[in-house]
Write an enzyme that holds these catalytic residues in place. Structure first.
Site, PDB file in Angstrom:
ATOM      1  N   HIS A  76     -16.915  12.140   4.567  1.00 47.20           N
ATOM      2  CA  HIS A  76     -15.892  11.625   3.352  1.00 47.20           C
ATOM      3  C   HIS A  76     -14.860  12.965   3.168  1.00 47.20           C
ATOM      4  O   HIS A  76     -14.543  12.892   2.992  1.00 47.20           O
ATOM      5  CB  HIS A  76     -16.434  11.327   2.098  1.00 47.20           C
ATOM      6  CG  HIS A  76     -17.584   9.719   2.240  1.00 47.20           C
ATOM      7  ND1 HIS A  76     -18.556   9.319   3.322  1.00 47.20           N
ATOM      8  CD2 HIS A  76     -16.437   8.401   2.685  1.00 47.20           C
ATOM      9  CE1 HIS A  76     -18.282   8.073   3.082  1.00 47.20           C
ATOM     10  NE2 HIS A  76     -17.468   7.704   2.359  1.00 47.20           N
ATOM     11  N   CYS A 119     -22.580   8.346   7.011  1.00 45.13           N
ATOM     12  CA  CYS A 119     -22.067   7.360   7.458  1.00 45.13           C
ATOM     13  C   CYS A 119     -20.960   7.151   8.850  1.00 45.13           C
ATOM     14  O   CYS A 119     -20.927   8.084   9.295  1.00 45.13           O
ATOM     15  CB  CYS A 119     -20.569   7.299   6.197  1.00 45.13           C
ATOM     16  SG  CYS A 119     -20.520   4.769   5.934  1.00 45.13           S
ATOM     17  N   ARG A 131       0.747  -1.288   0.046  1.00 50.04           N
ATOM     18  CA  ARG A 131      -0.089  -0.127  -0.445  1.00 50.04           C
ATOM     19  C   ARG A 131       1.055   1.165  -0.163  1.00 50.04           C
ATOM     20  O   ARG A 131       1.149   2.524   0.380  1.00 50.04           O
ATOM     21  CB  ARG A 131      -0.331  -0.056   1.132  1.00 50.04           C
ATOM     22  CG  ARG A 131      -1.684  -1.152   0.995  1.00 50.04           C
ATOM     23  CD  ARG A 131      -2.949  -0.938   1.898  1.00 50.04           C
ATOM     24  NE  ARG A 131      -2.198  -1.813   3.246  1.00 50.04           N
ATOM     25  CZ  ARG A 131      -2.129  -0.787   4.837  1.00 50.04           C
ATOM     26  NH1 ARG A 131      -3.938  -0.163   5.006  1.00 50.04           N
ATOM     27  NH2 ARG A 131      -2.411  -1.180   5.605  1.00 50.04           N
TER      28      ARG A 131
HETATM   29  N1  GLN Z   1     -21.149   0.741  11.124  1.00 54.42           N
HETATM   30  C1  GLN Z   1     -20.039   0.960  10.045  1.00 54.42           C
HETATM   31  C2  GLN Z   1     -19.871   2.714  10.153  1.00 54.42           C
HETATM   32  O1  GLN Z   1     -20.393   3.539  10.918  1.00 54.42           O
HETATM   33  C3  GLN Z   1     -20.843   2.022   8.691  1.00 54.42           C
HETATM   34  C4  GLN Z   1     -20.075   1.726   8.097  1.00 54.42           C
HETATM   35  C5  GLN Z   1     -20.654   1.663   6.250  1.00 54.42           C
HETATM   36  O2  GLN Z   1     -22.319   2.328   6.139  1.00 54.42           O
HETATM   37  N2  GLN Z   1     -19.652   1.875   5.272  1.00 54.42           N
HETATM   38  O3  GLN Z   1     -18.223   2.119   9.860  1.00 54.42           O
HETATM   39 ZN    ZN Z   2     -21.940   4.494   5.247  1.00 54.59          ZN
END
Ligand code: GLN
Ligand code: ZN
Length: 750
Positions: A689, A721, A15
């Site tokens: 993000h 997320c 990586r």
């Molecule tokens: N529960 C996971 C997190 O919070 C969900 C991640 C995702 O949807 N990619 O990281």
């Molecule tokens: Zn997510």
């Protein structure tokens, strides 16, 4: 007959690209140092491919972040808001945003893979021009050591993946083509013989709109001075697009003979004999060793009918989607390992097949025999089959799928949970801090024992719970410190899975994932998440959500067995997850979230297969979540996808609450959600993000947008997320702003 690839992994064996990118973003290395690492990685990739016996290597398959972004920039698709920037800084600003800078581009999944691309934005009257010489420079660099074939993302797929407000991006095609024509001309002038031009849009169902565009594009590009064009599509059969492809004025066509085997006979009948064919016989999406005898037979079928000097042997698609090399794996069982081929091993398979095709099976007798042994050994191995699991899984019929109606459950849950209007929560993970990472590394090195590691994880959970209390969130999580990855964590614990040491695959930018290998029948030998969940709950009076990954997502983000239907594999996983959900409930958790982040991307590319997929995907989720009492609230989460076309299936999951990505698309998802009867929804208001920390006003604005299209008593407030890639210094103020924004809108409503 030449051995080729369509693309090689970019990230390096260890990586290296990830490390270099992250050091550059952190200001620890200069742009020149980053460029030097990239240069070294590309040289090593070419060297590896050439010494494996490839006749031609790809150029332009490298990218610092994403090839869709690079292509957009190369033809001048740069939104006005980035006008002041240039070079790598501009590319990274477009990809990830900068603190205080303009919002980045949207990101979405590349066809049905877990690779994410950025979404170019077109404006009305968009001007295109060949804005940078990157493809040409990449070609010159690669050409210095031997034959190279540039890889370009084709104009129709580029536009198809772009977004434009108020018009169809494909309308811009005629304006875009001159930029491609001048790129092709300059590659031709640099003595480039072949260009691989990727149009995976052809793997989707045929539409008149795309077909007309392809027809026009290649009609026009064929006219100018140019190298030979190899038109490539992959991931699914060309199907109804084959007639069109067969009559395009290109010089060669690639066939994905792993995922589009059905194309072979019609392609041989329809594609004129003077065209080159690239035979994608080695699976570029999965890690199983190629059945060389079968692949050779396929090649022979073609070679019997065509001039074999006009054939390329290739993987089904770019090797971007598989890990670099098996050589770094020392812990896989030797039997399992003997069944596998990563990118470098696939190169060897391609070279072997080309040799066998030219000199006859006798020339590769040894390799064929080994391949036969692997095929037979895997089919008969006790690692693969467990009859007790099979009969237990069969006993979960439709009776196990359903819960009473949501209305009834909701009443019970409201009483049990006593949450405010617009309850605030997070998606599950909290920052993976240095302490957490160091503990994991020390455990791996053996300098920390299991008890020491467990106590480090408990410390992280305690910190996270206290922080959430201080921030004022309503439903807490334990923070997932113990999970390196939401799928690998379960892969490590479930029977039937193996995890690799270094099997990394690029997900987006510098982010890589290490998909587990699902090789045999699945079961849960013991509880996986209960202990830490119970510990977290013991620290707070507020409800803590248990946190699991759903069966479809585990399936989709693993390298899956190719010896039985996906449905059968998924059903086994769903029973294992159900066991865990039931155990969490028994242990006192009142909410359990089962993430299905990958549901949308697992959707088959061809519409004809979707209904069946959605049927078993929904059944799997309902088996996984159907074992609990009415009062137990089931959440799910989905992200980074276009959900509108599977809204009915999402509704059929019948989760009590679903949180979905919405911030980057400015809550536009709500329009389609509002027409459906989802139970409760948490549209993400904070785009995690991006390193940008949103302020309260911005978040309140998004919540107000949500309240306008959805009943407030069914709305939740949460980020897009999980927060694991962010730092506490960003997460803390962002979540405080989120809680404050929810309070503001709550008071406006009451
Ligand atoms: N529960 C996971 C997190 O919070 C969900 C991640 C995702 O949807 N990619 O990281
Ligand atoms: Zn997510």
């Amino acid at each position: 007959m030449q051995a080729t690839t369509l693309g090689y992994p970019r990230i390096g064996r260890a990586r290296d690209l990830k490390r270099a990118l992250e050091s550059f973003w952190a200001g620890d290395i200069s742009e020149a140092e980053l460029e030097a690492t990239a240069h070294r990685l590309r040289a090593l990739a070419r060297e590896t491919q050439r010494s494996a016996g490839l006749a031609i290597v790809p150029s332009g398959d490298f990218s610092f972040y994403d090839h869709v972004l690079d292509t957009a920039i190369a033809v001048g698709i740069v939104p006005e808001r980035f006008a002041g920037l240039a070079g790598l800084r501009r590319a990274f600003a477009m990809a990830r945003g900068e603190k205080g800078g303009p919002a980045p581009l949207e990101m979405t999944k590349w066809f049905d893979t877990n690779y994410h691309h950025l979404v170019p934005e077109l404006t009305r009257g968009q001007r295109f021009h060949l804005a940078d010489a990157a493809p040409l420079l990449a070609y010159r660099e690669a050409r210095a050591g031997g034959p190279a074939r540039p890889v370009l993302l084709g104009p129709v797929t580029l536009l198809h993946l772009s977004k434009a407000s108020g018009f169809d991006p494909l309308e811009a095609l005629d304006d875009l083509l001159p930029a491609y024509a001048s790129l092709l001309r300059s590659l031709g002038e640099a003595d480039c013989e072949w260009v691989q031009i990727d149009e995976p849009v052809l793997a989707l169902d045929a539409t008149e709109r795309v077909q007309n565009s392809i027809d026009r594009a290649y009609g026009a590009l064929a006219l100018g001075p140019r190298p030979k064009l190899l038109l490539t599509s992959y991931f699914a059969p060309l199907g109804d697009n084959l007639d069109l492809v067969a009559r395009l004025p290109v010089d060669g066509v690639h066939l994905d003979l792993v995922h589009g085997r059905a194309d072979l006979e019609p392609a041989l009948a329809k594609i004129p004999a003077d065209k080159f064919l690239s035979l994608g016989v080695v699976d570029g999406r999965n890690i199983w060793r190629c059945d060389l005898r079968r692949a050779l037979a396929t090649i022979r079928t073609v070679a019997d009918k065509r001039d074999s000097s006009r054939l390329f042997i290739a993987p089904s698609c770019s090797l971007l989607h598989v890990p670099v090399s098996l050589a770094r794996e020392h812990k896989l069982g030797s039997e399992l390992k003997s069944w596998l081929a990563f990118a470098d091993e696939k190169l060897a398979e391609i070279a072997t097949l080309a040799k066998g095709a030219v000199y006859g099976a006798g020339a590769i007798e040894q390799e064929l025999r080994v391949s036969d042994l692997v095929v037979a050994g895997r089919a008969a191995s006790p690692l693969v089959r467990n009859d007790a699991i099979r009969s237990r899984v069969q006993s979960f019929d439709s009776g196990a799928w359903g819960r009473p109606a949501y209305a009834k459950r909701a009443t019970t849950q409201r009483a049990a949970l006593a949450l405010p209007l617009l309850p605030t929560t997070t998606i599950g993970s909290f920052p993976q801090t240095d302490e957490i990472r160091h503990a994991r590394a020390a455990l791996r090195r053996g300098t920390l024992d299991a008890a020491g590691y467990a106590s480090a994880m408990r410390d992280a959970v305690a910190y996270t719970v206290a922080a959430q209390e201080a921030i004022g969130l309503d439903v807490l999580v334990h923070g997932e410190p113990e999970r390196n990855d939401m799928v690998e964590f379960f892969g490590e614990q479930l029977d039937g899975f193996a995890v690799t040491e270094a099997g990394w695959v690029q997900s987006y930018g510098s982010r890589c994932v290490k998909p587990p290998i699902l090789y045999g029948d699945v079961q849960r030998p013991r509880p996986m998440t209960v202990e830490l969940a119970v510990y977290a709950q013991s620290l707070s009076k507020k409800p803590v959500k248990g946190m699991l990954t759903g069966p479809v997502t585990i399936l989709k983000w693993s390298f899956v067995r190719d010896d039985q239907p996906l449905e059968a594999t998924c059903r086994q996983i769903s029973v294992a997850i159900r066991d865990e959900v039931v155990d969490l409930e028994k242990a006192g958790l009142r909410i359990v979230q089962v993430d299905e982040a990958a549901l949308r991307e697992a959707l088959p590319l061809k519409a004809a297969q979707r209904a069946n997929f959605l049927r078993w995907a929904v059944e799997s989720f309902r088996i996984a979540t159907g074992g609990v009492a009415d009062a137990t609230q089931i959440h799910t989460h989905m992200c980074y996808s276009e959900f509108s076309d599977i809204m009915e299936a999402i509704e059929a999951l019948d989760a009590d609450v679903i949180s979905i990505e919405a911030a980057r698309s400015d809550m536009s998802i709500l329009a389609s959600v509002a027409n459906h009867r989802l139970n409760e929804v948490g549209p993400g208001v904070y785009d995690i993000h991006s390193p940008r920390v949103p302020d309260e006003a911005e978040l309140a604005g998004r919540i107000r947008t949500a309240v306008r299209s959805y009943a407030p008593e069914r709305l939740w407030v949460n980020p897009d997320c999980g927060l694991k890639t962010r730092a506490w210094r960003d997460v803390d103020p962002a979540l405080r702003a989120l809680v404050a924004a929810a309070k503001t809108v709550r008071s406006e409503l009451t």
